[in-house]
Design a protein around this motif. Structure first.
Motif, PDB file in Angstrom:
ATOM      1  N   THR A  82       0.868  -1.179   0.000  1.00 23.35           N
ATOM      2  CA  THR A  82       0.000   0.000   0.000  1.00 23.35           C
ATOM      3  C   THR A  82       0.903   1.226   0.000  1.00 23.35           C
ATOM      4  N   TRP A  83       0.886   1.978  -1.103  1.00 26.20           N
ATOM      5  CA  TRP A  83       1.766   3.143  -1.257  1.00 26.20           C
ATOM      6  C   TRP A  83       1.081   4.405  -0.753  1.00 26.20           C
ATOM      7  N   GLU A  84       1.844   5.273  -0.076  1.00 29.34           N
ATOM      8  CA  GLU A  84       1.365   6.577   0.357  1.00 29.34           C
ATOM      9  C   GLU A  84       1.557   7.581  -0.773  1.00 29.34           C
ATOM     10  N   GLU A  85       1.015   8.773  -0.593  1.00 33.10           N
ATOM     11  CA  GLU A  85       1.213   9.845  -1.564  1.00 33.10           C
ATOM     12  C   GLU A  85       2.703  10.181  -1.643  1.00 33.10           C
ATOM     13  N   ARG A 100       8.095   7.619  -2.594  1.00 29.78           N
ATOM     14  CA  ARG A 100       6.864   7.079  -2.028  1.00 29.78           C
ATOM     15  C   ARG A 100       7.228   6.035  -0.986  1.00 29.78           C
ATOM     16  N   GLY A 147       5.705   2.830   1.381  1.00 36.38           N
ATOM     17  CA  GLY A 147       4.639   1.839   1.381  1.00 36.38           C
ATOM     18  C   GLY A 147       4.820   0.833   2.493  1.00 36.38           C
TER      19      GLY A 147
END
Length: 65
Positions: free
Chosen positions: A7-10, A21, A23
């Motif tokens: 799950t990658w963040e902004e 990024r 994650g």
């Protein structure tokens, strides 16, 4: 590791630098990649990458950005 479980963040972008990024996955691993190139990443424990990010923000590793 299957990239779909990350799950990658902004993106985080420094002044005049590449955007990165962060994650995480369900197993508690952390990832860092250049935005747009998430298929090539570095992984370590969340605490290890958290320490790296703290050092970058504190100006101890500006040469990495």
């Amino acid at each position: 590791m299957d990239d779909t479980t990350i799950t990658w963040e902004e993106p985080f972008c420094g002044e005049g630098a590449s955007c990165f990024r962060l994650g995480t996955d369900p197993e508690g691993n952390a990832y860092i990649a250049i935005a747009g190139a998430e298929d090539t990443y570095v992984t370590d424990s969340r605490e290890a990458l958290r320490a790296l990010i703290r050092d970058i923000k504190a100006g101890k590793a500006d040469h990495l950005l």
